[in-house]
Design a protein around this motif. Structure first.
Motif, PDB file in Angstrom:
ATOM      1  N   THR A 163       0.722  -1.770  -0.071  1.00  0.00           N
ATOM      2  CA  THR A 163       0.254  -0.036   0.334  1.00  0.00           C
ATOM      3  C   THR A 163       0.599   1.327   0.213  1.00  0.00           C
ATOM      4  O   THR A 163       2.172   0.967   0.739  1.00  0.00           O
ATOM      5  N   TYR A 164       0.489   2.644  -0.313  1.00  0.00           N
ATOM      6  CA  TYR A 164       0.965   3.902  -0.180  1.00  0.00           C
ATOM      7  C   TYR A 164       0.826   4.495   1.118  1.00  0.00           C
ATOM      8  O   TYR A 164      -0.298   4.734   1.236  1.00  0.00           O
ATOM      9  N   ALA A 165       2.132   4.541   1.482  1.00  0.00           N
ATOM     10  CA  ALA A 165       1.930   5.211   2.955  1.00  0.00           C
ATOM     11  C   ALA A 165       2.915   6.489   2.660  1.00  0.00           C
ATOM     12  O   ALA A 165       4.112   5.341   2.605  1.00  0.00           O
ATOM     13  N   TYR A 166       3.226   7.433   3.368  1.00  0.00           N
ATOM     14  CA  TYR A 166       3.636   8.387   2.514  1.00  0.00           C
ATOM     15  C   TYR A 166       4.877   8.795   3.919  1.00  0.00           C
ATOM     16  O   TYR A 166       4.406   8.881   5.102  1.00  0.00           O
ATOM     17  N   SER A 167       6.052   8.346   3.254  1.00  0.00           N
ATOM     18  CA  SER A 167       6.983   8.626   4.638  1.00  0.00           C
ATOM     19  C   SER A 167       8.397   8.640   3.886  1.00  0.00           C
ATOM     20  O   SER A 167       8.947   8.777   2.704  1.00  0.00           O
ATOM     21  N   ASN A 168       8.717  10.195   4.683  1.00  0.00           N
ATOM     22  CA  ASN A 168      10.418  11.064   4.002  1.00  0.00           C
ATOM     23  C   ASN A 168      11.514   9.828   4.420  1.00  0.00           C
ATOM     24  O   ASN A 168      12.532   9.974   3.713  1.00  0.00           O
ATOM     25  N   ALA A 169      11.531   8.278   5.604  1.00  0.00           N
ATOM     26  CA  ALA A 169      12.510   7.505   5.664  1.00  0.00           C
ATOM     27  C   ALA A 169      12.786   7.245   4.489  1.00  0.00           C
ATOM     28  O   ALA A 169      14.055   6.755   3.792  1.00  0.00           O
ATOM     29  N   ASN A 170      12.083   6.985   3.011  1.00  0.00           N
ATOM     30  CA  ASN A 170      12.024   6.874   1.668  1.00  0.00           C
ATOM     31  C   ASN A 170      13.177   7.475   1.157  1.00  0.00           C
ATOM     32  O   ASN A 170      14.081   6.959   0.971  1.00  0.00           O
ATOM     33  N   TYR A 171      12.846   8.517   1.178  1.00  0.00           N
ATOM     34  CA  TYR A 171      13.834   9.344   0.501  1.00  0.00           C
ATOM     35  C   TYR A 171      15.174   9.762   1.278  1.00  0.00           C
ATOM     36  O   TYR A 171      16.275  10.000   0.607  1.00  0.00           O
ATOM     37  N   GLU A 172      15.181   9.767   2.696  1.00  0.00           N
ATOM     38  CA  GLU A 172      16.821   9.545   4.044  1.00  0.00           C
ATOM     39  C   GLU A 172      17.423   8.692   2.387  1.00  0.00           C
ATOM     40  O   GLU A 172      18.417   8.478   2.318  1.00  0.00           O
ATOM     41  N   ALA A 173      16.798   6.822   2.910  1.00  0.00           N
ATOM     42  CA  ALA A 173      17.481   5.909   1.973  1.00  0.00           C
ATOM     43  C   ALA A 173      17.542   5.979   0.061  1.00  0.00           C
ATOM     44  O   ALA A 173      19.175   5.777  -0.106  1.00  0.00           O
ATOM     45  N   LEU A 174      16.918   6.853  -0.138  1.00  0.00           N
ATOM     46  CA  LEU A 174      17.275   6.895  -1.239  1.00  0.00           C
ATOM     47  C   LEU A 174      18.642   7.726  -1.602  1.00  0.00           C
ATOM     48  O   LEU A 174      19.366   7.527  -2.881  1.00  0.00           O
ATOM     49  N   GLY A 175      18.466   8.408  -1.024  1.00  0.00           N
ATOM     50  CA  GLY A 175      19.802   9.918  -0.549  1.00  0.00           C
ATOM     51  C   GLY A 175      21.059   9.482  -0.646  1.00  0.00           C
ATOM     52  O   GLY A 175      22.272   8.936  -1.064  1.00  0.00           O
ATOM     53  N   LEU A 176      21.002   7.879   0.659  1.00  0.00           N
ATOM     54  CA  LEU A 176      21.722   7.585   0.259  1.00  0.00           C
ATOM     55  C   LEU A 176      22.388   6.215  -0.558  1.00  0.00           C
ATOM     56  O   LEU A 176      23.119   6.339  -1.127  1.00  0.00           O
ATOM     57  N   ILE A 177      21.532   5.861  -0.859  1.00  0.00           N
ATOM     58  CA  ILE A 177      21.745   5.261  -2.217  1.00  0.00           C
ATOM     59  C   ILE A 177      22.835   5.343  -3.379  1.00  0.00           C
ATOM     60  O   ILE A 177      23.638   5.731  -3.844  1.00  0.00           O
ATOM     61  N   LEU A 178      22.306   7.141  -3.855  1.00  0.00           N
ATOM     62  CA  LEU A 178      22.624   6.907  -4.973  1.00  0.00           C
ATOM     63  C   LEU A 178      24.276   8.082  -4.488  1.00  0.00           C
ATOM     64  O   LEU A 178      24.517   8.182  -5.352  1.00  0.00           O
ATOM     65  N   GLU A 179      24.681   8.535  -3.395  1.00  0.00           N
ATOM     66  CA  GLU A 179      25.639   8.620  -2.963  1.00  0.00           C
ATOM     67  C   GLU A 179      26.224   7.955  -3.307  1.00  0.00           C
ATOM     68  O   GLU A 179      27.596   7.728  -3.471  1.00  0.00           O
ATOM     69  N   LYS A 180      25.781   6.432  -2.150  1.00  0.00           N
ATOM     70  CA  LYS A 180      26.516   5.016  -2.784  1.00  0.00           C
ATOM     71  C   LYS A 180      27.324   4.344  -4.313  1.00  0.00           C
ATOM     72  O   LYS A 180      28.450   4.123  -4.749  1.00  0.00           O
ATOM     73  N   ALA A 181      26.063   5.525  -5.007  1.00  0.00           N
ATOM     74  CA  ALA A 181      26.448   5.022  -6.575  1.00  0.00           C
ATOM     75  C   ALA A 181      26.986   5.520  -7.347  1.00  0.00           C
ATOM     76  O   ALA A 181      27.721   4.554  -7.815  1.00  0.00           O
ATOM     77  N   THR A 182      27.088   6.769  -6.979  1.00  0.00           N
ATOM     78  CA  THR A 182      28.487   7.896  -7.752  1.00  0.00           C
ATOM     79  C   THR A 182      28.989   7.739  -7.404  1.00  0.00           C
ATOM     80  O   THR A 182      29.958   8.800  -7.445  1.00  0.00           O
ATOM     81  N   GLY A 183      28.885   8.078  -6.011  1.00  0.00           N
ATOM     82  CA  GLY A 183      30.851   8.227  -5.275  1.00  0.00           C
ATOM     83  C   GLY A 183      30.667  10.188  -4.694  1.00  0.00           C
ATOM     84  O   GLY A 183      31.599  10.627  -4.672  1.00  0.00           O
ATOM     85  N   SER A 184      29.264  10.744  -5.429  1.00  0.00           N
ATOM     86  CA  SER A 184      29.066  11.916  -5.117  1.00  0.00           C
ATOM     87  C   SER A 184      27.992  12.342  -3.653  1.00  0.00           C
ATOM     88  O   SER A 184      27.295  11.758  -3.743  1.00  0.00           O
ATOM     89  N   SER A 185      28.270  13.715  -3.913  1.00  0.00           N
ATOM     90  CA  SER A 185      27.729  14.198  -2.407  1.00  0.00           C
ATOM     91  C   SER A 185      26.246  14.169  -3.381  1.00  0.00           C
ATOM     92  O   SER A 185      26.109  14.701  -4.402  1.00  0.00           O
ATOM     93  N   LEU A 186      24.891  14.333  -2.212  1.00  0.00           N
ATOM     94  CA  LEU A 186      24.302  14.967  -2.831  1.00  0.00           C
ATOM     95  C   LEU A 186      23.417  16.408  -3.752  1.00  0.00           C
ATOM     96  O   LEU A 186      23.444  16.220  -4.446  1.00  0.00           O
ATOM     97  N   ALA A 187      24.166  16.839  -2.653  1.00  0.00           N
ATOM     98  CA  ALA A 187      24.295  18.662  -2.915  1.00  0.00           C
ATOM     99  C   ALA A 187      25.044  18.622  -4.310  1.00  0.00           C
ATOM    100  O   ALA A 187      24.896  19.277  -5.334  1.00  0.00           O
ATOM    101  N   GLU A 188      26.304  17.663  -4.266  1.00  0.00           N
ATOM    102  CA  GLU A 188      27.264  17.777  -5.702  1.00  0.00           C
ATOM    103  C   GLU A 188      26.208  17.781  -6.998  1.00  0.00           C
ATOM    104  O   GLU A 188      26.449  17.993  -7.613  1.00  0.00           O
ATOM    105  N   LEU A 189      25.603  16.247  -6.520  1.00  0.00           N
ATOM    106  CA  LEU A 189      25.029  15.603  -7.882  1.00  0.00           C
ATOM    107  C   LEU A 189      23.626  17.175  -8.264  1.00  0.00           C
ATOM    108  O   LEU A 189      23.456  16.928  -9.594  1.00  0.00           O
ATOM    109  N   ILE A 190      22.602  17.807  -7.352  1.00  0.00           N
ATOM    110  CA  ILE A 190      22.159  18.390  -7.750  1.00  0.00           C
ATOM    111  C   ILE A 190      22.793  19.771  -8.166  1.00  0.00           C
ATOM    112  O   ILE A 190      22.013  20.196  -8.891  1.00  0.00           O
ATOM    113  N   ARG A 191      23.667  19.977  -7.972  1.00  0.00           N
ATOM    114  CA  ARG A 191      24.307  20.833  -8.749  1.00  0.00           C
ATOM    115  C   ARG A 191      24.984  20.309  -9.996  1.00  0.00           C
ATOM    116  O   ARG A 191      24.440  21.690 -11.300  1.00  0.00           O
ATOM    117  N   LYS A 192      25.432  19.714 -10.413  1.00  0.00           N
ATOM    118  CA  LYS A 192      25.934  18.715 -11.837  1.00  0.00           C
ATOM    119  C   LYS A 192      25.103  18.252 -12.552  1.00  0.00           C
ATOM    120  O   LYS A 192      24.594  18.590 -13.478  1.00  0.00           O
TER     121      LYS A 192
END
Length: 379
Positions: A198-227
């Motif tokens: 079921t759908y249930a909104y949670s900010n925790a989902n996107y905290e996890a996604l931010g960590l996955i992005l940083e691990k996959a790219t080797g860049s910080s989230l702030a750097e990815l947003i800028r780039k």
């Protein structure tokens, strides 16, 4: 000045308590009219409609919103830009349509876009499990996929109103939270839900996604947003906040919330706040508190960006025109699960809202003192 209104019960679980309240600065971008054909060179049905919109914005400011920014652009002329505020707030800040504000959970659309860009590059798959990327960080992560995080069907609850986090949300406690710490205090849904169920909104989902992005790219989230987003799109007034510092060279709006007594009354029947719990900050008229100094950095990939209405229009236009995502990924983003509380459905970091002027796509957001609803049509 919103395209749709979310039920109070759910809005409290969104970016922060501010969404549930009427005492926050709001900003809205919509790309549809009331059905009338705009005159040549105008973005709205005409001067009379613009004047009515300004009156509505002022009424909202005077009856609780305190400050309202509205931007409407139909793409065939000069956008309509309105900024209205309650008289006493001018002592703190004179509101302008181009001011920066905290966009809260609208940030999720940026985070989702970054994830889908990595899907295009075959660094991340929507079928990857959380356990593969973040071993041991999320309970039950072996059954939760990246797609489930993106569309809030992971089965994870939210950390926002937990006893551990509430003092930080209200600014009573000054603490810098890491995403790992926030995931550690994320409770189980009540009642429990299986991943993908079921759908249930949670900010925790996107905290996890931010960590996955940083691990996959080797860049910080702030750097990815800028780039990947703000740099290429020349969104010069947009950035990921790392603290409450607002000295960016542009005007940043002041946000307000009710004091503890008024807050408890407003939330009565929705959440039973402990006695005396309220927002920290200088006292302002009408039993309000200036919440601008509350640190928003905890919201990070779930809601940490600062922007302007014009900048966010640039982002949504680029996203919907295919400038940021391949067609296959944009189609995935718009594949929604039922989310009646959102006014329609929820895709991958994108809300589908079915309004009286048609279907629009975007998101809502809120942090203490700030609330926004930003939408565009699909073309």
């Amino acid at each position: 000045m919103s395209a749709h209104t979310l039920p109070r019960r759910h809005r409290i679980r969104r970016g922060a308590l501010a969404i549930a309240l009427a005492t926050c600065v709001g900003a809205t971008l919509v790309s549809c009219s009331d059905g009338a054909e705009p005159a040549a060179g105008q973005s709205a049905p005409g001067p009379a409609a613009d004047a009515r919109l300004a009156r509505l914005a002022q009424k909202a400011a005077d009856t609780g919103s305190l400050g309202v920014i509205v931007r409407v652009d139909s793409g065939d002329g000069k956008p309509v830009e309105i900024a209205e505020q309650a008289a006493w707030t001018k002592d703190d800040h004179t509101l302008a349509a181009g001011d920066q504000f905290r966009v809260g959970s609208n940030t999720k659309t940026v985070t989702a876009t970054l994830i889908l860009q990595q899907v295009t590059e075959n660094r991340i798959s929507l079928a990857d499990t959380v356990e593969e990327w973040l071993p041991g960080l999320v309970e039950g992560g072996e059954d939760i996929t990246v797609r489930m995080l993106l569309n809030h069907t992971s089965g994870l609850s939210d950390f926002l109103l937990t006893p551990e986090f509430l003092p930080s949300l209200t600014g009573q406690e000054k603490r810098t939270w890491t995403p790992e710490e926030l995931l550690a205090i994320t409770p189980e849904q009540d009642p429990p839900a299986e991943p993908g169920e079921t759908y249930a909104y949670s900010n925790a989902n996107y905290e996890a996604l931010g960590l996955i992005l940083e691990k996959a790219t080797g860049s910080s989230l702030a750097e990815l947003i800028r780039k990947k987003i703000t740099g290429p799109l020349k969104m010069r007034d947009s950035y990921l906040a790392t603290d409450a510092d607002r000295d960016t060279g542009r005007q940043h709006v002041t946000g307000y919330e009710p004091n503890a007594g008024r807050l408890k009354k407003i939330l009565s029947g929705t959440v039973d706040l402990p006695a005396g719990v309220g927002f920290a900050g200088p006292e302002r008229p009408g039993d309000n508190v200036d919440t601008s100094a509350i640190d928003p950095s905890w919201s990070w990939a779930a809601g940490g960006m600062v922007s302007t209405a014009a900048d966010w229009q640039t982002f949504l236009t680029a996203l919907n025109s295919g400038e940021l995502l391949a067609e296959a990924q944009l189609r995935q983003m718009r594949t929604t699960v039922d989310a009646p509380e959102e006014g329609g459905g929820y895709g991958l970091g994108l809300i589908r809202a079915d309004t009286t002027c048609g279907t629009v796509w975007g998101h809502t957001g809120g942090l203490p003192g700030y609330s926004s609803e930003i939408y565009t049509d699909a073309t």
